[in-house]
Design an enzyme around this catalytic site. Structure first.
Site, mmCIF file in Angstrom:
data_model
loop_
_atom_site.group_PDB
_atom_site.id
_atom_site.type_symbol
_atom_site.label_atom_id
_atom_site.label_comp_id
_atom_site.label_asym_id
_atom_site.label_seq_id
_atom_site.Cartn_x
_atom_site.Cartn_y
_atom_site.Cartn_z
ATOM 1 N N MET A 30 -0.214 56.808 55.813
ATOM 2 C CA MET A 30 -0.579 57.392 54.510
ATOM 3 C C MET A 30 -0.117 56.453 53.389
ATOM 4 O O MET A 30 0.119 56.889 52.264
ATOM 5 C CB MET A 30 0.038 58.782 54.365
ATOM 6 C CG MET A 30 -0.531 59.762 55.403
ATOM 7 S SD MET A 30 -0.464 61.475 54.896
ATOM 8 C CE MET A 30 1.291 61.715 54.754
ATOM 9 N N GLY A 31 0.039 55.173 53.716
ATOM 10 C CA GLY A 31 0.430 54.202 52.692
ATOM 11 C C GLY A 31 1.903 54.304 52.353
ATOM 12 O O GLY A 31 2.692 54.858 53.129
ATOM 13 N N HIS A 37 6.638 50.992 59.121
ATOM 14 C CA HIS A 37 5.199 50.782 59.340
ATOM 15 C C HIS A 37 4.949 49.346 59.811
ATOM 16 O O HIS A 37 4.130 49.109 60.694
ATOM 17 C CB HIS A 37 4.413 51.010 58.047
ATOM 18 C CG HIS A 37 4.469 52.407 57.512
ATOM 19 N ND1 HIS A 37 5.144 52.742 56.370
ATOM 20 C CD2 HIS A 37 3.909 53.558 57.970
ATOM 21 C CE1 HIS A 37 5.003 54.034 56.132
ATOM 22 N NE2 HIS A 37 4.266 54.559 57.088
ATOM 23 N N GLY A 151 4.978 56.300 64.871
ATOM 24 C CA GLY A 151 6.438 56.168 64.856
ATOM 25 C C GLY A 151 7.118 57.429 65.373
ATOM 26 O O GLY A 151 6.676 58.548 65.093
ATOM 27 N N GLU A 152 8.221 57.236 66.094
ATOM 28 C CA GLU A 152 8.926 58.378 66.701
ATOM 29 C C GLU A 152 9.731 59.204 65.700
ATOM 30 O O GLU A 152 10.281 60.230 66.064
ATOM 31 C CB GLU A 152 9.843 57.883 67.831
ATOM 32 C CG GLU A 152 9.056 57.544 69.080
ATOM 33 C CD GLU A 152 9.871 56.798 70.125
ATOM 34 O OE1 GLU A 152 11.097 56.647 69.960
ATOM 35 O OE2 GLU A 152 9.247 56.342 71.113
ATOM 36 N N LYS A 153 9.796 58.755 64.431
ATOM 37 C CA LYS A 153 10.461 59.619 63.444
ATOM 38 C C LYS A 153 9.726 60.959 63.400
ATOM 39 O O LYS A 153 10.340 62.004 63.308
ATOM 40 C CB LYS A 153 10.486 58.977 62.058
ATOM 41 C CG LYS A 153 11.281 59.828 61.062
ATOM 42 C CD LYS A 153 11.491 59.129 59.760
ATOM 43 C CE LYS A 153 10.234 59.113 58.939
ATOM 44 N NZ LYS A 153 9.819 60.471 58.489
ATOM 45 N N VAL A 180 12.787 53.158 62.914
ATOM 46 C CA VAL A 180 13.468 52.030 62.273
ATOM 47 C C VAL A 180 14.402 52.614 61.221
ATOM 48 O O VAL A 180 14.008 53.517 60.465
ATOM 49 C CB VAL A 180 12.449 51.063 61.629
ATOM 50 C CG1 VAL A 180 13.170 49.899 60.956
ATOM 51 C CG2 VAL A 180 11.467 50.548 62.680
ATOM 52 N N SER A 189 11.540 56.099 55.593
ATOM 53 C CA SER A 189 10.509 57.083 55.279
ATOM 54 C C SER A 189 9.932 56.746 53.915
ATOM 55 O O SER A 189 10.663 56.289 53.017
ATOM 56 C CB SER A 189 11.129 58.490 55.230
ATOM 57 O OG SER A 189 10.272 59.376 54.541
ATOM 58 N N SER A 190 8.638 57.000 53.752
ATOM 59 C CA SER A 190 8.016 56.764 52.441
ATOM 60 C C SER A 190 8.654 57.654 51.382
ATOM 61 O O SER A 190 8.601 57.354 50.196
ATOM 62 C CB SER A 190 6.515 57.057 52.517
ATOM 63 O OG SER A 190 5.935 56.263 53.519
#
Ligand code: PAF
Length: 285
Positions: A30-31, A37, A151-153, A180, A189-190
């Site tokens: 989602m940018g 990412h 990603g596993e988050k 990460v 996280s974004s």
């Protein structure tokens, strides 16, 4: 790197790749891209002939309009990062391109996501996983990748997507990639950019409490571990646990003891001020 804005451009690109027998890796995002990412893109670049990154803030997966409105959007910086890590193409469409007006007249498709979508995020964010399934199935059908990277988050999201591709009959290899973290333990996280400096200093306490929980699980029952983790995090300034569940890593159903399953994961969501952070840790594998 090609910038694709329309479904037609994406289809033309993937058809050309398939015509040359090239494998395609898809990295849906989602940018507001960060090093987490970038690690997914690098993995895809190393495993496929071409890597397509989608960059689309999907409105149908936001159950909270304020969350959608404040979601960070950094397209220029995202393109620069993707170029630097070797993405072949980026698909960055408008909302109208992905959800055209004509589709409003087609019956709403409800995905059969099973029990994995009902707990935790599914219980807290009604409709969220239906929205994720809607966009991910669309992206997979449009880009027909060999592999797709997540990603596993978002641990539960991966389980839901695996279920979705099985029930929808979509052929793709789902590749799950490790979380990460910043040097101090905070999961990338974004949403981290929305933390105030004080919250940013506090937020690494979430991972620290989870890691301590794993240590404690060697010497005390899981219910006590659970309570200790929640108490540690709630004691951090401006932090409040929304849920913390220790679950079977496949079914996502709660376990009461480490002996209940060979794969046990603790999944947590914490409000740090008004920023909702999610994280998880493996207790047993
Ligand atoms: O994890 C995300 O960023 C989103 O849920 C995804 C998979 C890109 C779908 O919009």
């Amino acid at each position: 790197m090609k910038i694709l804005r329309t479904v037609r451009e994406l289809r033309d690109f993937t058809e050309a790749m398939h015509a040359e027998n090239k494998s395609i890796g898809l990295v849906p995002t989602m940018g507001a891209l960060h090093t987490g990412h970038a690690s997914l893109v690098k993995r895809s670049v190393s495993e496929n002939d071409a890597t397509v990154v989608s960059l689309f803030v999907n409105p149908t997966q936001f159950n909270n309009p304020a969350d959608l409105a404040t979601y960070p959007r950094t397209e220029e910086a995202d393109f620069a990062l993707l170029e630097s890590v070797g993405a072949t193409a980026v698909f960055a469409p408008s909302v109208e391109e992905v959800y055209p007006e004509e589709e409003k007249n087609t019956p709403v498709h409800t995905f059969d996501l099973g029990q994995v979508a009902e707990v935790m995020e599914g219980a807290m964010r009604p409709g969220h996983f239906q929205g994720v399934a809607q966009i991910v199935s669309k992206l997979l059908r449009l880009s027909t990748p060999t592999r797709a990277y997540f990603g596993e988050k978002d641990f539960q999201q991966i389980a839901v997507i695996r279920r979705m591709i099985a029930t929808e009959g979509i052929e793709v290899e789902i590749v799950s990639c490790p979380i990460v973290r910043e040097a101090d333990g905070l999961a990338l996280s974004s949403r981290n950019v929305r933390l105030t400096p004080a919250q940013r200093r506090t937020a690494p306490g979430i991972h620290a409490a989870l890691a301590k929980g794993v240590e404690l699980s060697r010497e005390m029952p899981l219910q006590q571990v659970h309570d200790a983790v929640v108490a540690d995090i709630n004691a951090l300034p401006e932090c409040e646990v929304e849920y913390f569940e220790i679950v079977d890593g496949i079914t996502l159903q709660p376990v009461s003891s480490l002996e209940d399953s060979s794969y046990v994961v603790g999944c947590i969501t914490v409000y740090c001020g008004d920023v909702r952070l999610i994280d998880n840790i493996c207790f047993r594998k």
